[in-house]
Structure formats: C-alpha cells, structure tokens
Design a protein around this motif. Structure first.
Motif, PDB file in Angstrom:
ATOM      1  N   GLU A 118       0.843  -1.199   0.000  1.00 35.06           N
ATOM      2  CA  GLU A 118       0.000   0.000   0.000  1.00 35.06           C
ATOM      3  C   GLU A 118       0.875   1.243   0.000  1.00 35.06           C
ATOM      4  N   ASP A 119       0.642   2.132  -0.973  1.00 40.94           N
ATOM      5  CA  ASP A 119       1.369   3.403  -1.077  1.00 40.94           C
ATOM      6  C   ASP A 119       2.875   3.190  -1.153  1.00 40.94           C
ATOM      7  N   CYS A 120       3.304   2.170  -1.895  1.00 36.22           N
ATOM      8  CA  CYS A 120       4.730   1.846  -1.976  1.00 36.22           C
ATOM      9  C   CYS A 120       5.354   2.298  -3.292  1.00 36.22           C
ATOM     10  N   ASP A 121       6.642   2.609  -3.237  1.00 34.32           N
ATOM     11  CA  ASP A 121       7.431   2.920  -4.423  1.00 34.32           C
ATOM     12  C   ASP A 121       8.067   1.619  -4.884  1.00 34.32           C
ATOM     13  N   MET A 122       7.523   1.050  -5.972  1.00 37.36           N
ATOM     14  CA  MET A 122       7.986  -0.239  -6.471  1.00 37.36           C
ATOM     15  C   MET A 122       8.549  -0.099  -7.881  1.00 37.36           C
ATOM     16  N   ARG A 123       9.256   0.970  -8.118  1.00 35.60           N
ATOM     17  CA  ARG A 123       9.893   1.154  -9.427  1.00 35.60           C
ATOM     18  C   ARG A 123      11.032   0.147  -9.625  1.00 35.60           C
ATOM     19  N   TYR A 124      11.171  -0.298 -10.864  1.00 35.52           N
ATOM     20  CA  TYR A 124      12.293  -1.154 -11.281  1.00 35.52           C
ATOM     21  C   TYR A 124      12.312  -2.511 -10.573  1.00 35.52           C
ATOM     22  N   VAL A 125      11.169  -3.037 -10.179  1.00 28.94           N
ATOM     23  CA  VAL A 125      11.157  -4.347  -9.529  1.00 28.94           C
ATOM     24  C   VAL A 125      10.972  -5.454 -10.561  1.00 28.94           C
ATOM     25  N   ILE A 126      11.351  -6.672 -10.173  1.00 28.08           N
ATOM     26  CA  ILE A 126      11.158  -7.856 -11.007  1.00 28.08           C
ATOM     27  C   ILE A 126      10.393  -8.887 -10.197  1.00 28.08           C
ATOM     28  N   MET A 127       9.299  -9.392 -10.775  1.00 32.29           N
ATOM     29  CA  MET A 127       8.531 -10.470 -10.172  1.00 32.29           C
ATOM     30  C   MET A 127       8.379 -11.565 -11.225  1.00 32.29           C
ATOM     31  N   ASP A 128       9.134 -12.630 -11.067  1.00 31.84           N
ATOM     32  CA  ASP A 128       9.195 -13.693 -12.067  1.00 31.84           C
ATOM     33  C   ASP A 128       8.839 -15.029 -11.427  1.00 31.84           C
ATOM     34  N   SER A 129       7.886 -15.739 -12.054  1.00 30.53           N
ATOM     35  CA  SER A 129       7.508 -17.099 -11.624  1.00 30.53           C
ATOM     36  C   SER A 129       7.033 -17.137 -10.172  1.00 30.53           C
ATOM     37  N   LEU A 130       6.213 -16.164  -9.793  1.00 27.03           N
ATOM     38  CA  LEU A 130       5.686 -16.109  -8.428  1.00 27.03           C
ATOM     39  C   LEU A 130       4.207 -16.479  -8.407  1.00 27.03           C
ATOM     40  N   ALA A 131       3.743 -16.919  -7.240  1.00 25.41           N
ATOM     41  CA  ALA A 131       2.323 -17.189  -7.021  1.00 25.41           C
ATOM     42  C   ALA A 131       1.765 -16.064  -6.157  1.00 25.41           C
ATOM     43  N   LEU A 132       1.075 -15.111  -6.792  1.00 22.90           N
ATOM     44  CA  LEU A 132       0.578 -13.926  -6.093  1.00 22.90           C
ATOM     45  C   LEU A 132      -0.937 -13.787  -6.259  1.00 22.90           C
ATOM     46  N   ARG A 133      -1.632 -14.913  -6.230  1.00 27.55           N
ATOM     47  CA  ARG A 133      -3.091 -14.874  -6.359  1.00 27.55           C
ATOM     48  C   ARG A 133      -3.710 -14.000  -5.269  1.00 27.55           C
ATOM     49  N   LYS A 134      -4.617 -13.146  -5.697  1.00 25.59           N
ATOM     50  CA  LYS A 134      -5.402 -12.284  -4.807  1.00 25.59           C
ATOM     51  C   LYS A 134      -4.550 -11.292  -4.004  1.00 25.59           C
ATOM     52  N   THR A 135      -3.311 -11.103  -4.400  1.00 25.27           N
ATOM     53  CA  THR A 135      -2.467 -10.105  -3.733  1.00 25.27           C
ATOM     54  C   THR A 135      -2.995  -8.703  -4.022  1.00 25.27           C
ATOM     55  N   ARG A 136      -2.941  -7.836  -3.027  1.00 27.83           N
ATOM     56  CA  ARG A 136      -3.434  -6.465  -3.181  1.00 27.83           C
ATOM     57  C   ARG A 136      -2.268  -5.490  -3.288  1.00 27.83           C
ATOM     58  N   PHE A 137      -2.370  -4.636  -4.298  1.00 28.17           N
ATOM     59  CA  PHE A 137      -1.448  -3.518  -4.500  1.00 28.17           C
ATOM     60  C   PHE A 137      -2.311  -2.261  -4.539  1.00 28.17           C
ATOM     61  N   GLU A 138      -2.144  -1.361  -3.600  1.00 24.68           N
ATOM     62  CA  GLU A 138      -2.978  -0.155  -3.556  1.00 24.68           C
ATOM     63  C   GLU A 138      -2.108   1.100  -3.633  1.00 24.68           C
ATOM     64  N   ARG A 139      -2.405   1.936  -4.624  1.00 18.81           N
ATOM     65  CA  ARG A 139      -1.739   3.235  -4.793  1.00 18.81           C
ATOM     66  C   ARG A 139      -0.214   3.090  -4.834  1.00 18.81           C
ATOM     67  N   CYS A 140       0.260   2.112  -5.568  1.00 19.50           N
ATOM     68  CA  CYS A 140       1.695   1.884  -5.682  1.00 19.50           C
ATOM     69  C   CYS A 140       2.227   2.369  -7.031  1.00 19.50           C
ATOM     70  N   ALA A 141       3.456   2.852  -7.037  1.00 19.59           N
ATOM     71  CA  ALA A 141       4.132   3.211  -8.278  1.00 19.59           C
ATOM     72  C   ALA A 141       4.918   1.998  -8.739  1.00 19.59           C
ATOM     73  N   ILE A 142       4.357   1.250  -9.703  1.00 16.36           N
ATOM     74  CA  ILE A 142       4.993   0.032 -10.195  1.00 16.36           C
ATOM     75  C   ILE A 142       5.442   0.315 -11.632  1.00 16.36           C
ATOM     76  N   THR A 143       6.380   1.222 -11.771  1.00 14.82           N
ATOM     77  CA  THR A 143       6.803   1.674 -13.096  1.00 14.82           C
ATOM     78  C   THR A 143       8.147   1.067 -13.485  1.00 14.82           C
ATOM     79  N   GLU A 144       8.345   0.928 -14.817  1.00 12.12           N
ATOM     80  CA  GLU A 144       9.584   0.372 -15.357  1.00 12.12           C
ATOM     81  C   GLU A 144       9.916  -0.967 -14.693  1.00 12.12           C
TER      82      GLU A 144
END
Length: 222
Positions: A118-144
C-alpha cells in the motif's frame, strides 16, 4: 493486516528499539512482538532470522540481506528497503505500507507468499515465476518493472501507476485494475480472461493494434 493489531513499543513480549542502538539483530535469531523504529542499517545481514508479529517503522534497510529469513504477521511502515536481497525469504501475512521497495528482485522468495502493498514505491522491480493470487497492491508506483510467468489470478491493483511496466506470460484471470494508470497488457502474451481494466488501458490496447476507439481518438473528429 491492520497495524493497530500489532504489538506497540513497550507492549508485553517486546518493545521499541532505540534508534541509537547500532544493531539490535546481532547475536539473536528470533524476534516476537518487537517494534524496530528509526533504524539506520543499510546493508544489514538479517539472514536466517525469524520475525513474528514485528513492526518495522521509519527504518533505512537499503541493500539489506534477508536470505532464508522468515517474516510472519509483520508490518513495514515508511521503511526504505531499496535493492534488498530477498533470496529465499518467507513472507506470511506481511504488509508493506508507504515503503521504498525500488530495484528489488522478488523472484527468489519462497513459494506462495502472503503479502500486501500500500502506497509503496515499487519502481524497477522484477517479479518472475511467483504465485501472487489475490495479492493487493494499492496506490503503488509500479513503473519500469517486469512481471513474468507470475500467477496474478484475482490480484487487485488499485490506483497503481504502470508506465513502462511489462507483463509477460502472466495469468491475470479476474485481476482488477481500478483507477490504475498507464497500464498495457498484451493479451497475446498473457492470460487475461475476466480481467477488469480501466478505459485508458483499453484505448492503449486498441491503439497498439492500429484501431481507434470512437469518441476517444483525434481521428474520430475528422
């Protein structure tokens, strides 16, 4: 997880950690009900440690190492974990709120994490081969960033920003993106049945195929 449900500084079974203490983790492998507030421990090695019902608040933990550590029912508030090494980190009931999580490669965390952002800066992250069913991301910057071969069925991305982010070979069935911006998902490269995307994303998708959405493109008025 509600921060109010976690033990506060001075509560039974734990207590606040003074910002002046150099390394509260040294010489101890297990922590229960502790509150770590205002720490400055860049590049700290927290490998192999267990944290249960703990709160990390306003702490600088950039490039810290969490190899084979375990986090259960923990909260991170306003922390900086930029480029942290999360190799084989176990996450169960963990919430990241208003944190800097830039440049983190989440690929090698343990299977089936239970985590929210929630409200996190998640720029330049990598998520590969993960199980993230029903995970919540709220108001996050998930850019690049990159999501690859990740199970995001039923995940919710609310008011997130996605400029420059790629989804490749992901399962986005029934995922929701309410009020998110700059989202582009290629249905030829991902499974998208039931996904709910904003109008802006639908227009970008149509444009990528050379189409125009009536009433929303300049050529409609010609």
């Amino acid at each position: 997880m509600n921060i109010d449900d976690t033990p506060k500084s001075g509560a039974a079974g734990g207590g606040g950690i003074s910002p002046g203490k150099m390394d509260p983790f040294e010489g101890k492998d297990s922590f229960d009900g502790e509150t770590f507030d205002g720490l400055t421990l860049e590049r700290a090695d927290l490998s192999g440690r267990d944290f249960c019902n703990c709160v990390f608040r306003r702490s600088k933990l950039g490039e810290s190492r969490w190899t084979r550590a375990r986090l259960e029912n923990c909260v991170f508030e306003s922390c900086d974990l930029t480029k942290a090494d999360l190799t084989m980190l176990s996450l169960r009931g963990v919430a990241f709120n208003s944190c800097k999580l830039m440049g983190i490669n989440w690929t090698n965390i343990t299977k089936y994490p239970d985590v929210s952002f929630e409200d996190c800066d998640m720029r330049y992250v990598i998520m590969d081969s993960l199980a993230l069913r029903k995970t919540r991301f709220e108001r996050c910057a998930i850019t690049e960033s990159v999501f690859a071969a990740t199970d995001l069925v039923g995940a919710v991305f609310e008011e997130c920003r996605f400029a420059g982010t790629r989804f490749e070979d992901c399962d986005l069935g029934n995922a929701q993106f309410p009020r998110s911006q700059d989202l582009f998902i290629d249905p030829a490269k991902n499974r998208v049945k039931g996904a709910r995307i904003p109008l802006e994303a639908a227009i970008l998708l149509a444009a990528s195929f050379g189409m125009h959405v009536l009433g929303f493109t300049e050529k409609d008025s010609r």
